[in-house]
Design a protein around this motif. Structure first.
Motif, mmCIF file in Angstrom:
data_model
loop_
_atom_site.group_PDB
_atom_site.id
_atom_site.type_symbol
_atom_site.label_atom_id
_atom_site.label_comp_id
_atom_site.label_asym_id
_atom_site.label_seq_id
_atom_site.Cartn_x
_atom_site.Cartn_y
_atom_site.Cartn_z
ATOM 1 N N UNK A 170 0.812 -1.041 -0.172
ATOM 2 C CA UNK A 170 0.053 0.101 0.253
ATOM 3 C C UNK A 170 1.000 0.942 -0.110
ATOM 4 N N UNK A 171 0.797 2.274 -1.105
ATOM 5 C CA UNK A 171 0.974 3.837 -0.789
ATOM 6 C C UNK A 171 0.454 4.380 0.416
ATOM 7 N N UNK A 172 0.902 6.172 0.500
ATOM 8 C CA UNK A 172 0.141 6.820 0.940
ATOM 9 C C UNK A 172 -0.918 7.107 0.240
ATOM 10 N N UNK A 173 -2.013 6.866 -0.858
ATOM 11 C CA UNK A 173 -3.100 7.027 -1.263
ATOM 12 C C UNK A 173 -3.772 5.682 -0.359
ATOM 13 N N UNK A 174 -3.215 5.180 0.324
ATOM 14 C CA UNK A 174 -4.359 4.121 0.703
ATOM 15 C C UNK A 174 -4.456 3.278 0.117
#
Lengths: 252, 252
Positions: free
Chosen positions: B173-177
């Protein structure tokens, strides 16, 4: 990139990318270890000891353990950070290296990490004495005794355990033809689950590597089931019933 | 970082790290897509459209597909490369962006990649029309028809198939969820196995995203069993019997 010979320190700026950060917007532990590992590689290269020169001795540097602490405030993607390192001391078999990560102005220390390196024969995969030509250029003191890192507290096998398994993938291998040891952290932490990981920040960690993980292996990752307000977690990964690494983590 | 308004191009230097490269010493495809994705984020930010401003519209940019070619010569870790991008054209629903990766002196073009972006409503997870305020600053022409990317050739379900499954991990997962779509490439390629991947270099690829992969899902990755001297491979990943992405790859 700055090399200060008199104090054996090396620093390099690094633009923290989006894909080095997890859902929280801060660097994941595996990326953080990858970054500091890059800093020590660059330090070696700046002193004329690139990978070719190291491997020409028939051996390679291997980290046997890390011990570190992270500030509550962590950098965010898009920020330029400073990766710093210095060779602290060494003896015949062990070399100690210290790392730090700060903001661009050296005002905030985001992390301070100590690592113990050993030298491994590439053929036998066994530890051997550190070649003088590979350690002397760092100009760190030779010492009798290297203080050991604090040993991680063991998983309690009698308490409830959360367990997940992972298969080593091709892209876990690096140019050294081995599983990148920074990746171990992804396996160690993943069983804690999303709810825990997105709401907790790591404060301290001790990681001890015991055995090399190999391509294609199945990794079992265990952590004791969490109890409310738990501040310390104990982790273990193993493959083929041999323990690969253990870690103790303290959380904010 | 250089923004040329008249030609809508944006370039940034990038030090290729050890951990962005695989066993071959060259960037892995998932890292390559992560890098160009960073370049388009930086391009947006340079024009005053950071993530906050984009998400304030209630939507987000999503890549629906990539089409690209790579030179036989690829960069190696430690090398500073140039990541370049420009907004090519757009209409109500689609925006085309081109990317290139070159050496520092712009002498060698390592890769040229085209991407189609759509705009997705963050709540409904459905496509919606591109907000004018988010596309006009790129000063790319508005066009009636966006040429489609070549559709990847489908996996032959009647021929022998190699299949592996993967579980989505927290650190995908990245900071974009959401699961970082560059990661799809790790799942797509891994079933080809180490012997193939360390001896073959990617020449062309077409990747079409069909459905979002979610945290915790199990991914089935399929590729037709290789025959000798095979130059093209067809890939498919699916979860819960829904196809997530398909790709066609040509190899040197």
């Amino acid at each position: 990139m700055e090399l200060k010979q008199e104090t054996q320190t090396y620093e390099m700026p690094h633009l923290l990318t989006y894909y080095e950060c997890d859902e929280t917007g801060h660097p994941s532990m595996s990326m953080l270890l990858s970054m500091i590992s890059m800093a020590s590689d660059e330090h070696s290269m700046a002193l004329g000891m690139g990978i070719e020169k190291v491997q020409a001795t028939g051996g390679t540097w291997v980290v046997s353990g890390y011990e570190g602490q992270l500030a509550e405030q962590q950098p965010v993607f898009g920020e330029t950070i400073i990766l710093g390192t210095r060779a602290v001391a060494y003896n015949r078999f062990f070399a100690v290296r210290e790392f730090w990560i700060t903001d661009k102005e050296h005002n905030i220390e985001y992390a301070r990490i100590k690592a113990i390196f050993v030298f491994m024969n590439l053929k036998t995969r066994r530890m051997e004495s550190i070649p003088a030509a590979l350690i002397e250029p760092f100009r760190s003191p030779i010492v009798k005794r290297i203080p050991r890192l604090k040993r991680p507290q063991k998983l309690n096998e009698n308490a409830p355990i959360v367990e997940k398994d992972y298969r080593v993938r091709y892209f876990d291998l690096d140019a050294n033809h081995h599983v990148n040891n920074a990746r171990y952290f992804d396996w160690l932490l993943d069983p804690l689950g999303r709810n825990f990981l997105k709401t907790h920040r790591l404060k301290k960690f001790n990681l001890q590597y015991l055995q090399e993980v190999r391509d294609g292996e199945k990794i079992d990752s265990k952590v004791n089931k969490l109890i409310e307000n738990q501040k310390i977690t104990c982790h273990q990964i193993s493959s083929d019933n041999q323990i690969d690494a253990i870690a103790e983590i303290e959380w904010y």
